[in-house]
Design a protein around this motif. Structure first.
Motif, PDB file in Angstrom:
ATOM      1  N   ALA A 109       0.824  -1.216   0.000  1.00 34.41           N
ATOM      2  CA  ALA A 109       0.000   0.000   0.000  1.00 34.41           C
ATOM      3  C   ALA A 109       0.851   1.258   0.000  1.00 34.41           C
ATOM      4  O   ALA A 109       0.741   2.112   0.889  1.00 34.41           O
ATOM      5  CB  ALA A 109      -0.947  -0.010   1.198  1.00 34.41           C
ATOM      6  N   VAL A 110       1.719   1.370  -1.003  1.00 34.95           N
ATOM      7  CA  VAL A 110       2.651   2.497  -1.037  1.00 34.95           C
ATOM      8  C   VAL A 110       1.898   3.819  -1.193  1.00 34.95           C
ATOM      9  O   VAL A 110       0.820   3.887  -1.791  1.00 34.95           O
ATOM     10  CB  VAL A 110       3.681   2.347  -2.173  1.00 34.95           C
ATOM     11  CG1 VAL A 110       4.557   1.137  -1.964  1.00 34.95           C
ATOM     12  CG2 VAL A 110       2.998   2.297  -3.528  1.00 34.95           C
ATOM     13  N   THR A 111       2.464   4.861  -0.656  1.00 37.95           N
ATOM     14  CA  THR A 111       1.935   6.216  -0.765  1.00 37.95           C
ATOM     15  C   THR A 111       2.993   7.092  -1.434  1.00 37.95           C
ATOM     16  O   THR A 111       4.161   6.706  -1.526  1.00 37.95           O
ATOM     17  CB  THR A 111       1.603   6.782   0.622  1.00 37.95           C
ATOM     18  OG1 THR A 111       2.835   6.972   1.352  1.00 37.95           O
ATOM     19  CG2 THR A 111       0.692   5.839   1.387  1.00 37.95           C
ATOM     20  N   PRO A 112       2.622   8.295  -1.889  1.00 38.53           N
ATOM     21  CA  PRO A 112       3.629   9.185  -2.487  1.00 38.53           C
ATOM     22  C   PRO A 112       4.811   9.464  -1.573  1.00 38.53           C
ATOM     23  O   PRO A 112       5.928   9.683  -2.051  1.00 38.53           O
ATOM     24  CB  PRO A 112       2.824  10.463  -2.776  1.00 38.53           C
ATOM     25  CG  PRO A 112       1.438   9.970  -3.033  1.00 38.53           C
ATOM     26  CD  PRO A 112       1.246   8.826  -2.074  1.00 38.53           C
ATOM     27  N   ASP A 113       4.592   9.429  -0.252  1.00 41.28           N
ATOM     28  CA  ASP A 113       5.689   9.679   0.690  1.00 41.28           C
ATOM     29  C   ASP A 113       6.724   8.564   0.690  1.00 41.28           C
ATOM     30  O   ASP A 113       7.836   8.758   1.197  1.00 41.28           O
ATOM     31  CB  ASP A 113       5.140   9.872   2.108  1.00 41.28           C
ATOM     32  CG  ASP A 113       4.358  11.166   2.245  1.00 41.28           C
ATOM     33  OD1 ASP A 113       4.590  12.084   1.434  1.00 41.28           O
ATOM     34  OD2 ASP A 113       3.502  11.248   3.146  1.00 41.28           O
ATOM     35  N   ASP A 114       6.361   7.385   0.154  1.00 41.72           N
ATOM     36  CA  ASP A 114       7.306   6.268   0.137  1.00 41.72           C
ATOM     37  C   ASP A 114       8.341   6.407  -0.976  1.00 41.72           C
ATOM     38  O   ASP A 114       9.332   5.668  -0.999  1.00 41.72           O
ATOM     39  CB  ASP A 114       6.560   4.943  -0.050  1.00 41.72           C
ATOM     40  CG  ASP A 114       5.721   4.589   1.159  1.00 41.72           C
ATOM     41  OD1 ASP A 114       6.180   4.845   2.287  1.00 41.72           O
ATOM     42  OD2 ASP A 114       4.608   4.065   0.977  1.00 41.72           O
ATOM     43  N   GLY A 115       8.140   7.320  -1.917  1.00 38.07           N
ATOM     44  CA  GLY A 115       9.107   7.501  -2.987  1.00 38.07           C
ATOM     45  C   GLY A 115      10.435   7.999  -2.456  1.00 38.07           C
ATOM     46  O   GLY A 115      10.499   8.751  -1.477  1.00 38.07           O
ATOM     47  N   GLY A 116      11.539   7.569  -3.087  1.00 39.62           N
ATOM     48  CA  GLY A 116      12.856   8.022  -2.664  1.00 39.62           C
ATOM     49  C   GLY A 116      13.927   6.985  -2.919  1.00 39.62           C
ATOM     50  O   GLY A 116      13.734   6.018  -3.663  1.00 39.62           O
ATOM     51  N   VAL A 117      15.072   7.174  -2.269  1.00 36.22           N
ATOM     52  CA  VAL A 117      16.228   6.288  -2.432  1.00 36.22           C
ATOM     53  C   VAL A 117      16.346   5.390  -1.213  1.00 36.22           C
ATOM     54  O   VAL A 117      16.402   5.869  -0.067  1.00 36.22           O
ATOM     55  CB  VAL A 117      17.529   7.093  -2.617  1.00 36.22           C
ATOM     56  CG1 VAL A 117      18.720   6.149  -2.749  1.00 36.22           C
ATOM     57  CG2 VAL A 117      17.433   7.996  -3.841  1.00 36.22           C
ATOM     58  N   TYR A 118      16.383   4.078  -1.463  1.00 41.46           N
ATOM     59  CA  TYR A 118      16.535   3.086  -0.404  1.00 41.46           C
ATOM     60  C   TYR A 118      17.912   2.432  -0.519  1.00 41.46           C
ATOM     61  O   TYR A 118      18.401   2.183  -1.627  1.00 41.46           O
ATOM     62  CB  TYR A 118      15.439   2.033  -0.488  1.00 41.46           C
ATOM     63  CG  TYR A 118      14.070   2.551  -0.124  1.00 41.46           C
ATOM     64  CD1 TYR A 118      13.560   2.381   1.156  1.00 41.46           C
ATOM     65  CD2 TYR A 118      13.296   3.236  -1.057  1.00 41.46           C
ATOM     66  CE1 TYR A 118      12.304   2.868   1.502  1.00 41.46           C
ATOM     67  CE2 TYR A 118      12.043   3.735  -0.722  1.00 41.46           C
ATOM     68  CZ  TYR A 118      11.556   3.546   0.560  1.00 41.46           C
ATOM     69  OH  TYR A 118      10.326   4.035   0.889  1.00 41.46           O
TER      70      TYR A 118
END
Length: 460
Positions: A109-118
């Motif tokens: 259930a990803v949200t826009p806030d989950d975007g980024g570098v892992y």
């Protein structure tokens, strides 16, 4: 936490970590060249779905706990620190496959806030982590789905609305190629060509306008009309475009100073849209003409006929017009232009006698002052054209072309008229657009002993 990016051999050595002069730790850092890892990946997933990606690790760390971090601007934040452990929300998990030396990360259930570098790595001991892979997670937020129909050979305008992201970079792409070829204007608040479309990023309204200059069967498919909300988050509307029958082509003629009516038939439930092509083949709204509705022409009254009336016709009115249906959806407006109308202007005929000179006068819109102009006769193929480019005067045999940019008129003068010179003459502008014509009538002198008769030869 101390985080060293892009480790190299020069980082190896002995370090001391001191805290307020009260205690310190001495440590030795060895940097080994490990060929298994150091991979950068890109993962794209729609908002609300589950994101999964895998990370490699060295055989030397098979028994160590696996960890995942997320980069922030000036720091990193630990999300999962041990194999099989869930965070507070229960959306993050790690599963370790020791036979393949890789572990998988799952974010539900990803949200826009989950975007980024892992950052993937292993927990060597209580104090140290070793980072192996870097994953760029892009979140695609689909805000709606729209369906539209265009006509082969026609035009289409799509207005994608992003009012909350007025200055953000906007784009359109086709999903069949994985959206790898993204079309965007490159500059804002200006029409720009990008392949077979023209685009305009309106930062005042937060709208991306996409104009298909000539639709073809290959344009059918599913598109994304989106905006880059952040470096790792995008919002888009899905567009499903269907291409159907060919457009309707109509030719209308009007006398300078006269009046002309242009009719268009559209489905009952749609709003009518009229526009006129500019020099870049972009169809702009008609702002000065009067649109009047006429009675429906179909037996079941499923379609309506509209008329645009143009009075006191001038050279500015000549050109290509389009009409079609405008449809408004939640996040976009699309205009399917289905009828093409070529409006030509007629000047009074030029009548001269055999042996005299004749002037074909071609007034034009002042916006074409610096454009090439042509005069041609009959069907006017490209090879028949006599053209003025940047020069103000050119001569070929008995024809002289002269351009008066101040008066916005170019003139073709034919000397020593013969019967073969009579006929239909076209004034043309850049891109071989014929816009105005007249007839040259040559009166022939016949007979002997001074007797004469008049003969008119008219080539239509």
């Amino acid at each position: 936490m101390i985080f060293i990016r892009e480790l190299n051999q020069q980082d190896a050595g002995r370090y001391r970590i001191r805290v307020l002069d009260k205690w310190y730790i001495d440590m030795t850092l060895n940097v080994n060249k490990d060929l298994c890892c150091k991979v950068s990946k890109k993962v794209m997933v729609n908002s609300g779905q589950t994101a999964t990606f895998s990370c490699e690790y060295s055989q030397n760390h098979i028994n160590d706990a696996k960890v995942i971090f997320k980069e922030r601007q000036n720091c990193i934040e630990e999300l999962i620190h041990a194999t099989g452990t869930l965070n507070e929300e229960g959306r993050f998990s790690i599963s370790d496959d020791r036979h393949k030396n890789l572990f998988s990360v799952r974010i539900s259930a990803v949200t826009p806030d989950d975007g980024g570098v892992y950052l993937c790595g292993v927990w060597i001991n209580r104090l140290f982590y070793s980072i192996s892979d870097k994953v760029h997670l892009h979140i695609m937020a689909k805000v709606g789905v729209s369906r539209m129909t265009g006509y082969s050979g026609g035009r289409m305008m799509i207005k994608c609305e992003h009012p909350q992201y007025k200055t953000k970079l906007k784009y359109i792409c086709k999903e069949s190629d994985g959206c790898s070829e993204r079309k965007n204007p490159g500059v804002q608040d200006k029409w720009m060509e990008n392949g077979d479309v023209s685009l305009y990023d309106d930062t005042r309204a937060g709208v991306l306008m996409v104009f298909f200059r000539e639709l073809k069967a290959a344009d059918a498919g599913t598109y994304r009309c989106g905006v880059n909300v952040s470096h790792y988050t995008e919002s888009f509307t899905e567009l499903q475009l269907n291409i159907t029958d060919d457009v309707t082509f109509v030719t209308e003629s009007a006398h300078l100073g006269g009046e002309v009516n242009i009719t268009c038939q559209i489905p009952e439930e749609h709003k009518v849209h009229y526009c006129k092509e500019d020099d870049n083949h972009i169809c702009q709204n008609i702002s000065t003409s009067t649109v009047t509705e006429m009675n429906g022409s179909s037996e079941r009254n499923e379609e309506r006929v509209f008329t645009v009336s143009i009075s006191n016709v001038s050279v500015r009115d000549a050109g290509v017009y389009w009409c079609g249906a405008e449809t408004r959806d939640t996040h976009l407006t699309f205009i399917s232009l289905t009828t093409k109308i070529q409006l030509n202007l007629i000047m009074a005929p030029v009548v001269r006698r055999e042996g005299e000179s004749a002037e074909i006068i071609c007034p034009y819109d002042s916006i074409y002052k610096s454009k090439s102009k042509s005069l041609c006769k009959g069907k006017c193929s490209t090879r028949d054209r006599n053209t003025l480019n940047e020069e103000k005067e050119t001569k070929t045999d008995r024809l002289t072309l002269n351009d008066d940019a101040t008066a916005s008129v170019f003139t073709g003068t034919i000397t020593g008229l013969t019967a073969e010179d009579a006929g239909k003459y076209w004034c043309a502008l850049e891109r071989d657009v014929n816009y105005l014509y007249t007839h040259l009538i040559v009166i022939m002198n016949e007979g002997e002993e001074g007797l004469s008769s008049e003969y008119v030869k008219l080539w239509l």
